[in-house]
Design a protein around this motif. Structure first.
Motif, mmCIF file in Angstrom:
data_model
loop_
_atom_site.group_PDB
_atom_site.id
_atom_site.type_symbol
_atom_site.label_atom_id
_atom_site.label_comp_id
_atom_site.label_asym_id
_atom_site.label_seq_id
_atom_site.Cartn_x
_atom_site.Cartn_y
_atom_site.Cartn_z
ATOM 1 N N ALA A 1 3.716 -6.013 -12.489
ATOM 2 C CA ALA A 1 4.716 -5.472 -11.713
ATOM 3 C C ALA A 1 4.142 -4.267 -11.016
ATOM 4 N N ALA A 2 3.289 -3.319 -11.699
ATOM 5 C CA ALA A 2 2.873 -1.976 -11.379
ATOM 6 C C ALA A 2 1.580 -2.418 -10.131
ATOM 7 N N LEU A 3 0.965 -3.571 -10.220
ATOM 8 C CA LEU A 3 0.196 -4.087 -9.290
ATOM 9 C C LEU A 3 0.520 -4.394 -7.860
ATOM 10 N N ALA A 4 1.869 -5.138 -8.393
ATOM 11 C CA ALA A 4 2.342 -5.793 -7.124
ATOM 12 C C ALA A 4 3.191 -4.859 -6.334
ATOM 13 N N GLN A 5 3.596 -3.665 -6.822
ATOM 14 C CA GLN A 5 4.323 -2.508 -6.207
ATOM 15 C C GLN A 5 3.369 -1.720 -5.371
ATOM 16 N N ALA A 6 2.033 -1.458 -5.836
ATOM 17 C CA ALA A 6 1.125 -0.827 -5.397
ATOM 18 C C ALA A 6 0.646 -1.365 -4.202
ATOM 19 N N ALA A 7 0.283 -0.592 -2.845
ATOM 20 C CA ALA A 7 -0.244 -1.169 -1.866
ATOM 21 C C ALA A 7 -1.763 -0.929 -2.093
ATOM 22 N N PRO A 8 -2.682 -2.159 -1.707
ATOM 23 C CA PRO A 8 -3.984 -2.223 -1.791
ATOM 24 C C PRO A 8 -4.580 -0.814 -1.197
ATOM 25 N N ALA A 9 -5.757 -0.335 -1.768
ATOM 26 C CA ALA A 9 -6.349 0.920 -1.013
ATOM 27 C C ALA A 9 -7.130 0.552 0.012
ATOM 28 N N ALA A 10 -7.158 1.719 0.756
ATOM 29 C CA ALA A 10 -8.217 1.506 1.826
ATOM 30 C C ALA A 10 -9.496 1.025 1.585
ATOM 31 N N PRO A 11 -10.185 0.079 2.372
ATOM 32 C CA PRO A 11 -11.658 -0.461 1.980
ATOM 33 C C PRO A 11 -12.611 0.772 1.873
ATOM 34 N N ALA A 12 -13.592 0.489 1.186
ATOM 35 C CA ALA A 12 -14.977 1.271 1.116
ATOM 36 C C ALA A 12 -15.719 0.999 2.570
ATOM 37 N N VAL A 13 -16.522 1.754 3.102
ATOM 38 C CA VAL A 13 -17.261 1.732 4.272
ATOM 39 C C VAL A 13 -18.639 2.256 4.222
ATOM 40 N N ASN A 14 -19.645 1.386 4.515
ATOM 41 C CA ASN A 14 -20.821 2.081 4.309
ATOM 42 C C ASN A 14 -20.867 2.929 5.898
ATOM 43 N N THR A 15 -21.218 4.301 5.687
ATOM 44 C CA THR A 15 -21.033 5.258 6.763
ATOM 45 C C THR A 15 -22.206 5.151 7.588
ATOM 46 N N ALA A 16 -23.183 4.628 7.164
ATOM 47 C CA ALA A 16 -24.147 4.248 8.111
ATOM 48 C C ALA A 16 -24.366 3.179 9.112
ATOM 49 N N THR A 17 -23.662 2.028 8.520
ATOM 50 C CA THR A 17 -23.724 0.714 9.251
ATOM 51 C C THR A 17 -22.104 0.475 9.865
ATOM 52 N N GLY A 18 -21.212 0.804 9.162
ATOM 53 C CA GLY A 18 -19.891 0.656 9.425
ATOM 54 C C GLY A 18 -19.386 -0.568 8.696
ATOM 55 N N GLU A 19 -20.344 -1.067 7.965
ATOM 56 C CA GLU A 19 -19.866 -2.384 7.292
ATOM 57 C C GLU A 19 -18.766 -2.185 6.058
#
Length: 699
Positions: A644-662
């Motif tokens: 229930a807690a995971l269903a209510q929580a919004a997914p976190a923003a994705p991690a991004v490689n700062t050098a390539t933008g991937e």
């Protein structure tokens, strides 16, 4: 300033037995601890004519407001109790050698599976072999660099070791032959431990055991015309001899001893210690202290012995301690040292021969240290005194502000609003008195309201402390203090009245706020609302470094070359640094938060089990309740709560490689929002928050 006769014990009250006594000031702080063979005779010396006293003793007895004592059975017990109380209360007038174990040691971590050679400071750990102390860390690194040719022991950290084991590639030292590379199984754990034992034997002084066999092997290689191997052995021998030369032999009989010398004048004393192990000087350290009263050289030696060996046991206490003068009486001190070592310790004054000659060298070092200290301190005291006087003149204060407190507010776009309080006494930072606050009275960004709240909270607790100790009573303003989860006092439960420093217990002469007229007005208003009118307030604005006073339309402008302005800037900058550090730690903690944190009753152990079982939070979020129940320790009810807690929580923003933008996919066990392997300029993992947070400026 108190009159000693106002708290002098009545005749016959003081027992004529061994014991330890404590002087306290008007705030009940312990300001001096001493021991005596006869408490009655010793304490009588403090209640004589003030004109005939040592200047520091006179200052101490007039600062004190009471004296108390504890009776013990023997002088050894008195020595132990005195040391314990000095460590606990940190009394300002006691002889304290301000070294605090800051000297580096060469340490070999024999308590690990693969022992590591490294530089260590601070408290000694069980199972680690120490050599030193050394005067400088670079001296240790030079010695280790030479010895690694012959004893290629591991020197890398646990993280580097595990990474090399995972990749199957050793570090640079492994490639150039200065590490036996146990991380990639070039040698077994047993073989590596043998190398570490040999390294320790060489450092302990058993040098011929290794040099002579190497010389024999070199000669044999030369006879067999294996010139490359002979050359390598020659270089190894030279490296060992060079390492030995760094610690020349000073005592021919391979003595283990510490030599202590003292240089003193009426107000200060310098102590120098040479640590001799196996007949070689292995380390040197020195301290300088103020003298609170007319104290003999033997008493100074006794205090130095307490500082040196108060927390040492076993071989850390040498068999022989050579001193310039013996404590009076010497028997309790010698018995105490013997108890610390576990065998007999010889405490004596060298009379002739090599030991006396070496003691003269140590004495010259002590004299030079005292002269150098006085040269530096004279300039430092003059500068700080001038700075405090300039501040008092500029702000029209009655006297120099000996205690200054400075406050700063920090936040990120109105989130994680915190405040700092730093303390300077006599122009020097007193970090044990620093405090930090979370702003709780409102949400959002408002530096003026935040400053008002912090000043109110700090001085409300000061008033509560005054009421508790009976110094001041006012039922309307007093609050019952308590300790909150951040270590702040917010109601009842102040520290017991035992003389140790208490939070917010002592008032400053000057409050400095980071800001201009609005912040100064808020601080002054908070003090007025609490009925406090004997504490000065000012603000230091960053733009033009102007000093603002409450109610003034124009700032006070101090000259750019003013020592007073420089001190205010240092105080303000320290408050800003302390606030920013706290705010960043709170922000990092918030970014590292997980939806699992909101599940009641789910501790760190079961969180780790969940992440280890599923590999990532993303896979855990997509798991069914039955699959979650498969994790050891997770029941069905808990599994339903987690889902229930995971269903209510919004997914976190994705991690991004700062050098390539991937966009980086989560690796097993990785916290959401953290990019594995990507580091920011601070050396911490780069975390991606909301766009507004990334653009925000720290305040």
């Amino acid at each position: 300033m108190a009159d000693p006769s106002s708290y002098r014990p009545k005749p016959g009250e003081i027992p004529d037995t061994p014991g330890v006594y404590r002087f306290r000031d008007e705030h009940r702080r312990v300001i001096y601890v001493g021991k005596a063979k006869s408490l009655r005779q010793r304490l009588a010396n403090y209640f004589q004519d003030l004109a005939g006293m040592h200047p520091r003793t006179r200052t101490m007895v007039t600062t004190a407001a009471s004296v108390e004592w504890t009776v013990v059975s023997t002088e050894v017990e008195a020595l132990q109790l005195e040391y314990s109380w000095i460590k606990e209360y940190d009394p300002r007038f006691n002889v304290k050698y301000r070294d605090d174990k800051s000297y580096p040691y060469l340490a070999v971590t024999m308590n690990e599976e693969y022992p590591r050679v490294q530089v260590m400071r601070g408290h000694k750990k069980k199972g680690v072999r120490y050599f030193g102390p050394y005067g400088h860390a670079w001296a240790i690194r030079d010695t280790v660099d030479l010895l690694l040719r012959v004893f290629p022991v591991r020197t890398c950290s646990a993280g580097v070791f595990k990474n090399a084991a995972r990749t199957g590639r050793p570090c640079l030292l492994g490639y150039i032959g200065k590490c036996s590379a146990p991380c990639v199984d070039r040698v077994s754990a047993e073989e590596h431990r043998e190398l570490a034992d040999e390294f320790c034997d060489f450092m302990a002084g058993r040098t011929n055991t290794y040099i002579r066999p190497l010389e024999k092997q070199m000669a044999e290689a030369a006879e067999e015309m294996e010139y490359e191997r002979a050359a390598r052995l020659r270089d190894d021998i030279e490296a060992l001899k060079k390492a030995m030369e760094k610690n020349a032999v000073v005592l021919a009989d391979a003595t283990d001893a510490d030599l202590i010398a003292v240089a003193e004048d009426e107000l200060e004393a310098a102590v120098q210690i040479f640590h001799v192990r196996g007949g070689r000087v292995r380390g040197q350290r020195g301290w300088v202290t103020d003298k609170v009263e007319e104290i003999t050289t033997g008493a100074l030696v006794e205090h130095a012995l307490q500082q040196l060996y108060g927390e040492e046991t076993g071989d850390a206490v040498p068999k022989e301690v050579l001193v310039p003068a013996l404590p009076d009486p010497v028997e309790p001190v010698q018995e105490w040292l013997t108890g610390r070592r576990g065998s007999i310790v010889s405490l004596r004054v060298p009379q002739r021969g090599d030991k006396k000659a070496l003691m003269e060298t140590v004495q010259r070092n002590a004299q030079q240290a005292l002269v150098l200290h006085k040269t530096k301190r004279a300039s430092d005291l003059t500068t700080r005194s001038r700075a405090l006087e300039e501040i008092a003149d500029a702000l029209d204060l009655d006297s120099a502000p000996l205690r200054v407190e400075c406050y700063d507010i920090s936040h990120l776009q109105g989130d994680d609003v915190v405040a700092s309080m730093v303390v300077f006494e006599d122009g020097l930072a007193r970090k044990s008195e620093y405090r930090r606050f979370q702003i709780k009275g409102f949400a959002g960004q408002d530096d003026v309201r935040s400053m008002h709240e912090v000043i109110t909270r700090r001085f409300r607790r000061y008033l509560a402390e005054k009421e508790r100790t009976g110094e001041w009573t006012d039922g309307e303003n007093a609050e019952t203090p308590e300790i909150d989860s951040n270590g702040e006092i917010v109601g009842t439960g102040l520290t017991e009245d035992d003389g140790r420093p208490r939070k917010f217990a002592y008032p400053p002469q000057l409050v400095v706020v980071d800001g201009g007229a609005p912040q100064v007005a808020a601080a002054r208003r908070a003090l007025d609302e609490l009925g406090i009118d004997d504490i000065a307030v000012c603000g230091l604005a960053k733009r033009l470094e102007e000093v603002w006073l409450p109610g003034d339309d124009d700032p006070v402008v101090l000259p750019r070359t003013s020592e007073g302005l420089y001190l205010l800037q240092r105080v303000r900058d320290e408050a800003h640094r302390f606030a920013i550090t706290y705010q960043r730690s709170k922000r990092a903690k918030r970014f590292r938060s997980s939806p699992l944190d909101d599940v009641p009753g789910l501790g760190d152990t079961r969180k780790q089990s969940l992440l280890k079982h599923f590999g990532s939070l993303k896979k855990l979020r997509s798991a069914t309740i039955d699959q979650i129940c498969e994790v050891p320790g997770i029941g069905r009810k808990t599994a339903e709560t987690i889902a229930a807690a995971l269903a209510q929580a919004a997914p976190a923003a994705p991690a991004v490689n700062t050098a390539t933008g991937e966009i980086i996919e989560e690796e097993p066990g990785t916290e959401p929002g953290t990019e594995p392997g990507t580091m920011g300029s601070s050396g911490e993992p780069v975390t991606m928050g909301a766009p507004d947070e990334r653009r925000g400026q720290e305040t």
